[in-house]
Design a protein around this motif. Structure first.
Motif, PDB file in Angstrom:
ATOM      1  N   SER A 124       5.334 -14.960   3.961  1.00  0.00           N
ATOM      2  CA  SER A 124       5.318 -15.492   2.600  1.00  0.00           C
ATOM      3  C   SER A 124       4.725 -16.893   2.564  1.00  0.00           C
ATOM      4  N   THR A 125       4.131 -17.214   1.430  1.00  0.00           N
ATOM      5  CA  THR A 125       3.553 -18.553   1.229  1.00  0.00           C
ATOM      6  C   THR A 125       4.318 -19.330   0.158  1.00  0.00           C
ATOM      7  N   SER A 126       5.493 -18.800  -0.252  1.00  0.00           N
ATOM      8  CA  SER A 126       6.234 -19.424  -1.353  1.00  0.00           C
ATOM      9  C   SER A 126       7.475 -20.169  -0.898  1.00  0.00           C
ATOM     10  N   GLY A 127       7.595 -20.427   0.390  1.00  0.00           N
ATOM     11  CA  GLY A 127       8.752 -21.167   0.883  1.00  0.00           C
ATOM     12  C   GLY A 127       9.637 -20.339   1.793  1.00  0.00           C
ATOM     13  N   SER A 128       9.866 -19.067   1.452  1.00  0.00           N
ATOM     14  CA  SER A 128      10.631 -18.169   2.314  1.00  0.00           C
ATOM     15  C   SER A 128       9.729 -17.647   3.431  1.00  0.00           C
ATOM     16  N   PRO A 129      10.309 -17.325   4.570  1.00  0.00           N
ATOM     17  CA  PRO A 129       9.473 -16.855   5.682  1.00  0.00           C
ATOM     18  C   PRO A 129       8.760 -15.535   5.401  1.00  0.00           C
ATOM     19  N   TYR A 130       9.420 -14.628   4.658  1.00  0.00           N
ATOM     20  CA  TYR A 130       8.863 -13.287   4.477  1.00  0.00           C
ATOM     21  C   TYR A 130       8.860 -12.867   3.003  1.00  0.00           C
ATOM     22  N   ARG A 131       8.042 -11.843   2.744  1.00  0.00           N
ATOM     23  CA  ARG A 131       8.021 -11.230   1.401  1.00  0.00           C
ATOM     24  C   ARG A 131       7.828  -9.726   1.559  1.00  0.00           C
ATOM     25  N   LEU A 132       8.639  -8.965   0.833  1.00  0.00           N
ATOM     26  CA  LEU A 132       8.543  -7.509   0.827  1.00  0.00           C
ATOM     27  C   LEU A 132       7.870  -7.070  -0.471  1.00  0.00           C
ATOM     28  N   ASP A 133       6.696  -6.447  -0.362  1.00  0.00           N
ATOM     29  CA  ASP A 133       5.956  -5.942  -1.523  1.00  0.00           C
ATOM     30  C   ASP A 133       5.992  -4.422  -1.512  1.00  0.00           C
ATOM     31  N   VAL A 134       6.401  -3.841  -2.645  1.00  0.00           N
ATOM     32  CA  VAL A 134       6.537  -2.390  -2.765  1.00  0.00           C
ATOM     33  C   VAL A 134       5.558  -1.882  -3.817  1.00  0.00           C
ATOM     34  N   TYR A 135       4.852  -0.791  -3.494  1.00  0.00           N
ATOM     35  CA  TYR A 135       3.858  -0.206  -4.399  1.00  0.00           C
ATOM     36  C   TYR A 135       4.178   1.272  -4.620  1.00  0.00           C
ATOM     37  N   ASN A 136       3.808   1.780  -5.816  1.00  0.00           N
ATOM     38  CA  ASN A 136       3.932   3.219  -6.034  1.00  0.00           C
ATOM     39  C   ASN A 136       2.673   3.914  -5.528  1.00  0.00           C
ATOM     40  N   THR A 137       2.604   5.223  -5.672  1.00  0.00           N
ATOM     41  CA  THR A 137       1.488   5.976  -5.100  1.00  0.00           C
ATOM     42  C   THR A 137       0.174   5.749  -5.845  1.00  0.00           C
ATOM     43  N   ASP A 138       0.215   5.072  -6.988  1.00  0.00           N
ATOM     44  CA  ASP A 138      -1.014   4.691  -7.692  1.00  0.00           C
ATOM     45  C   ASP A 138      -1.520   3.326  -7.255  1.00  0.00           C
ATOM     46  N   GLY A 139      -0.790   2.676  -6.343  1.00  0.00           N
ATOM     47  CA  GLY A 139      -1.186   1.354  -5.874  1.00  0.00           C
ATOM     48  C   GLY A 139      -0.707   0.222  -6.759  1.00  0.00           C
ATOM     49  N   LYS A 140       0.171   0.506  -7.708  1.00  0.00           N
ATOM     50  CA  LYS A 140       0.695  -0.533  -8.599  1.00  0.00           C
ATOM     51  C   LYS A 140       1.956  -1.134  -8.000  1.00  0.00           C
TER      52      LYS A 140
END
Length: 481
Positions: free
Chosen positions: A390-406
């Motif tokens: 992560s670049t927002s202060g926390s060490p990590y970020r979890l990003d979740v996407y649906n099958t359409d890539g959203k």
């Protein structure tokens, strides 16, 4: 009483009777007039609609409460020792468990496998069978084993709604109540696993044996002469093994009983390339590969599709599609059929979603760029996710996407996790002594410590507020509170 008083009383009675409104009843022979009947029905509709709205609001409030309530503790519902695993059905044939691949820097995926980003080698398409490579030999399942021996290698993976434990000595399939459904003994140096729907395959990496299993047990065992590097299975039990020698890689196909299907692909390392990762479609009719190959002295990557139905017989080498430009500057370390309509390719540059609704994959792919370094991946039949720096202060970020890539959600966190998975609508991060659970809105539902080492955490029997925690010593179901 005077006549005048009597007349007044009768007059008042008549006035009173005139002011009385007669309500209709079921026994009334005279129906209400049109105006009164319409008014009566409208009133009933209003009351019914109000009741439906009230119940809907109550249900929504309850759902939001259960979904967003933050639990602070837990109680143990049951626990089972993992040192001794007893087969619950003495007459059942042994079954084999799914195994996760050896852990590496890429993290773990949603099926309990290790998401390995392999950087070496290249791959492409070819055909033929080497004389020295034997087709898989069919063997009957072994007799049921009462125990799965202890070893330093103890892993767990999600299989359906339950958990599979595997070691170098054997595997056990354990349900959400802690009951062992089946066990399978074997000897492997490096067990690896692939899970697809109701089937799993467990193979000895750099060995020559693999087991094909359903939730009811082991359906077959296949053997090869060349060492196995990768294995995959379809949701119907068709399995594939990648073997290699010094000049080529070969992909062999097997029925769920372990018998060879007589279908293979040969890939010359000097020309076709090297298969970094493979996946079978749920119906077993297609295979997708991430292939590394050399072009003009530079290492390149592509994604290739092959078809093994009647349609594939009509094309050369059963090759039906390849995506080269889309992956020319990427390296796909993991590729999976999320479901029967979508393939997701996890690369060092991001996620690429490919529609496979038709036999020929759609040429218009959806690419989701990821600028940060990807630490881990996970996925389910509905979602694909990455953990990045992560670049927002926390060490990590979890990003979740649906099958359409959203993008569905994004969660910044400061937590030394060792595993991450998607279980239904729950996002679970865990390490050996604790776990964190989030919903798909990014709301943290649980943050707790354990008093025993764990290797896997997943949703429990009550998927709303319970968790299964499995470790080499003990397996427990905990109820959140």
């Amino acid at each position: 009483m005077s006549d005048m008083q009597s007349m007044d009383r009768e007059k008042k009675k008549r006035q009173l009777r005139q002011n009385i409104v007669q309500m209709p009843d079921n026994g009334s022979e005279e129906p209400m007039d049109g105006g009164r009947l319409a008014k009566y029905k409208r009133k009933k509709r209003i009351i019914a609609a109000a009741a439906v709205c009230f119940l809907a609001a109550l249900g929504f409030t309850g759902y939001r409460y259960m979904n967003e309530y933050e639990y602070t503790g837990y109680s143990v519902q049951w626990e089972r020792s993992m040192r001794y695993t007893e087969n619950s059905g003495a007459d059942k044939k042994t079954q084999v468990a799914e195994t996760s691949a050896a852990a590496d820097s890429a993290g773990t995926d949603g099926a309990g496998e290790t998401a390995s980003a392999e950087n070496s080698g290249s791959s492409g398409a070819g055909s033929g069978t080497p004389d020295e490579t034997a087709s898989a030999e069919t063997s009957a399942p072994a007799e049921a084993s009462k125990t799965v021996g202890d070893s330093s290698f103890v892993k767990f993976a999600m299989f359906g709604d339950n958990v599979i434990k595997y070691t170098k000595d054997g595997a056990s399939y354990i349900d959400a109540s802690g009951k062992t459904i089946w066990t399978q003994s074997y000897e492997m140096k490096t067990p690896i696993i692939n899970i697809n729907g109701d089937y799993a395959v467990i193979a000895d990496q750099q060995g020559n044996e693999m087991y094909i299993c359903s939730k009811e047990g082991c359906t077959g065992t296949a053997k090869t002469q060349l060492p196995i590097t990768k294995a995959a299975v379809s949701a119907r039990g068709v399995a594939a093994a990648v073997v290699e020698d010094s000049t080529a890689s070969y992909i062999f196909y097997f029925k769920k009983d372990g018998e060879s299907l007589g279908i293979n692909i040969k890939m010359l390392l000097s020309g076709d390339g090297y298969p970094v990762d493979i996946a079978l479609s749920p119906d077993g009719k297609q295979i997708v590969m991430s292939v590394m190959y050399m072009k003009n002295g530079a290492l390149k990557n592509k994604v290739a599709f092959y078809d093994f139905s009647e349609i594939g017989k009509n094309v050369n080498n059963r090759f039906i599609a390849a995506f080269e430009e889309e992956f020319d500057d990427k390296m796909v370390g993991r590729i999976r059929y999320l479901n029967d309509q979508t393939v997701c390719a996890f690369s060092d540059k991001g996620l690429t979603f490919i529609s496979v609704k038709n036999v020929i994959p759609d040429t218009n792919v959806t690419f989701v760029p990821v600028d940060e370094e990807i630490q881990s991946i996970c996925y389910s039949d509905k979602y694909a996710a990455v953990v990045v720096d992560s670049t927002s202060g926390s060490p990590y970020r979890l990003d979740v996407y649906n099958t359409d890539g959203k993008k569905v959600t994004s969660i910044d966190f400061d937590y030394a996790y060792t595993g991450v998975l998607i279980d239904g609508d729950r996002l679970i991060l865990y390490n050996e002594e604790s776990c964190r659970e989030y919903n798909l809105d990014g709301h943290e539902r649980f943050n707790g410590q354990f008093d025993f080492p764990v290797s896997l955490v997943r949703a429990g029997k009550n998927r709303t507020n319970s968790l299964i925690t499995a470790g080499s010593e003990v397996m427990k179901e905990i109820k959140l509170r």
